[in-house]
Design an enzyme around this catalytic site. Structure first.
Site, short mmCIF file in Angstrom:
data_model
loop_
_atom_site.label_atom_id
_atom_site.label_comp_id
_atom_site.label_asym_id
_atom_site.label_seq_id
_atom_site.Cartn_x
_atom_site.Cartn_y
_atom_site.Cartn_z
N GLU A 143 -0.36 10.15 25.57
CA GLU A 143 -0.18 9.33 24.37
C GLU A 143 1.25 8.79 24.35
O GLU A 143 2.20 9.48 24.66
CB GLU A 143 -0.42 10.18 23.11
CG GLU A 143 -0.25 9.40 21.81
CD GLU A 143 -0.42 10.25 20.57
OE1 GLU A 143 -0.75 9.70 19.51
OE2 GLU A 143 -0.21 11.48 20.66
N LYS A 215 -6.56 4.61 17.81
CA LYS A 215 -6.58 5.93 17.17
C LYS A 215 -7.21 5.85 15.79
O LYS A 215 -6.76 5.09 14.93
CB LYS A 215 -5.15 6.46 17.09
CG LYS A 215 -5.02 7.92 16.68
CD LYS A 215 -3.56 8.35 16.80
CE LYS A 215 -3.37 9.83 16.56
NZ LYS A 215 -1.96 10.23 16.76
N CYS A 256 -5.05 12.23 20.39
CA CYS A 256 -4.28 13.27 19.71
C CYS A 256 -4.95 13.82 18.45
O CYS A 256 -5.82 14.67 18.53
CB CYS A 256 -2.88 12.75 19.42
SG CYS A 256 -1.67 14.06 19.11
#
Length: 385
Positions: A143, A215, A256
């Site tokens: 990331e 995301k 994440c």
């Protein structure tokens, strides 16, 4: 008047009750039929657009032999119309021929990220080339690999992916093509129509952009005395999930904080994912206690491989990543793992193990849709596919 005849309002009340009940049942039936149709349309759409092995539908099954029709649930109870329609919707996907899955070598590049963008791109390219030279066919980056992880950095390092002003994404496309590999490009800050996103690009061995995952769950936390961070101060959340079909199998993508949301992984598994890849940068507070735990939970709950790729740890950075990139198998076993230093983690992956684990422990068939269910919002009008 004390007679035996029913009050005049009673038949009307009964009719109203029956009408409401009937409408509710009819609505539920229509909704389930819509789900079945949407799932079927999605499968057919995927067939027409995929340049991989085609999905062929089998129409030889007798109408009375559809999954769940006249059958019983896991509890032994007769299936209601609603359960039968659900079985039809789920059974449609199961009638597809599964493509032959070949094993492959996976590489996770745990990079040292600095404030020098050009150096970060060069470092990523070097690691990807090294991984490919060692036989990796799918290479994953961390990331925010092209910039420091901070709200101050995101706007400065952001790129408009797919334009001439995107050296990071262009480098990944070139690497994928030159090395004939799949590159799951961690994430970079993306600028699009005045908004910033935390975005992962996936490239095929021809260098073409297969998918772009933004995301979905932004990292907004406040643990007093430990860590406070709000991605939403600069970033915008994505509005869709991302499942990629490769020559080796189906891979879901999360970034994440997406890892914390079990429903997202469950939807990926329901759509056929055999592996979910999470570029991520857990920190020194949550990393030691949650990083591996969450990966093993997602793996064992959904009987899939989980791969995570973190930046290497930098004690001098304003945000210190935990590191420990790793691969978890569908039985929650640790297949491969790194420490906190820069390096490459390799794992030999055979996605056929997913089918074996699911056959040994058939959790999907043992679920109780008469008691609970998971809705895939892709199937509803008004939501984006």
């Amino acid at each position: 008047d004390g007679g035996s005849s029913s009050p005049s309002w009673k038949p009307r009340a009964m009719q109203l009750s029956l009408s409401l009940r009937g409408n509710k049942t009819a609505f539920r039936g229509l909704r389930l039929l819509h789900l079945a149709r949407a799932d079927s349309c999605h499968q057919l759409q995927r067939t027409s657009h995929s340049n991989l092995s085609a999905v062929h539908w089998k129409s030889t099954r007798p109408a009375g032999d559809l999954p769940g029709i006249g059958g019983r649930s896991g509890s032994g109870r007769p299936l209601t119309l609603g359960h039968q329609l659900r079985a039809m919707a789920g059974g449609a996907a199961k009638t597809a021929d599964d493509a032959e899955i070949e094993p492959f070598k996976l590489a996770l590049c745990q990079l040292q990220v600095t404030g020098d963008k050009e150096a970060n791109i060069a470092g990523a390219a070097k690691a990807v080339r090294e991984a490919a030279s060692n036989g990796a066919k799918v290479v994953v980056l961390p990331e925010m690999w092209n910039c420091p992880y901070s709200n101050d950095s995101f706007p400065v390092y952001a790129e408009e992916i797919g334009t001439d002003d995107s050296p990071s994404s262009q480098a990944l496309s070139d690497l994928a093509k030159d090395l004939s590999i799949y590159v799951i490009g961690g994430s970079i800050p993306e600028r699009h129509k005045g908004q910033l996103f935390n975005t992962c690009c996936v490239y095929d061995p021809e260098g073409a952009l297969l998918a772009k995952h933004r995301k979905v769950h932004l990292f907004d936390i406040d643990i007093p005395g430990k860590i406070t961070f709000k991605e939403s101060d600069t970033l915008t959340a994505g509005d869709r999930l991302t499942l990629v079909e490769t020559a080796y199998g189906k891979i879901g993508v999360g970034i994440c904080y997406d890892l914390r949301f079990a429903e997202m992984a469950m939807i990926y598994a329901k759509r056929g994912a055999q592996m979910i890849v999470y570029p991520g940068a857990f920190n020194m507070v949550t990393g030691p206690v949650h990083w591996q735990l969450l990966q093993q939970a997602r793996a064992v709950d959904n009987q899939v491989f989980i791969a995570s790729c973190s930046p290497a740890r930098d004690e001098e950075a304003s945000y210190t990543a935990w590191g420990h990139s790793q691969v978890i198998g569908p039985f929650a076993e640790v297949v491969a793992s790194a420490d906190h230093k820069p390096g490459i983690v390799y794992a030999d992956i055979d996605l056929k193990q997913v089918a074996e684990r699911r056959a040994n422990m058939p959790l999907t068939q043992q679920k109780r849709p008469d008691l609970y269910d998971l809705q895939d919002c892709r199937n509803f009008v008004g939501f984006k596919i």
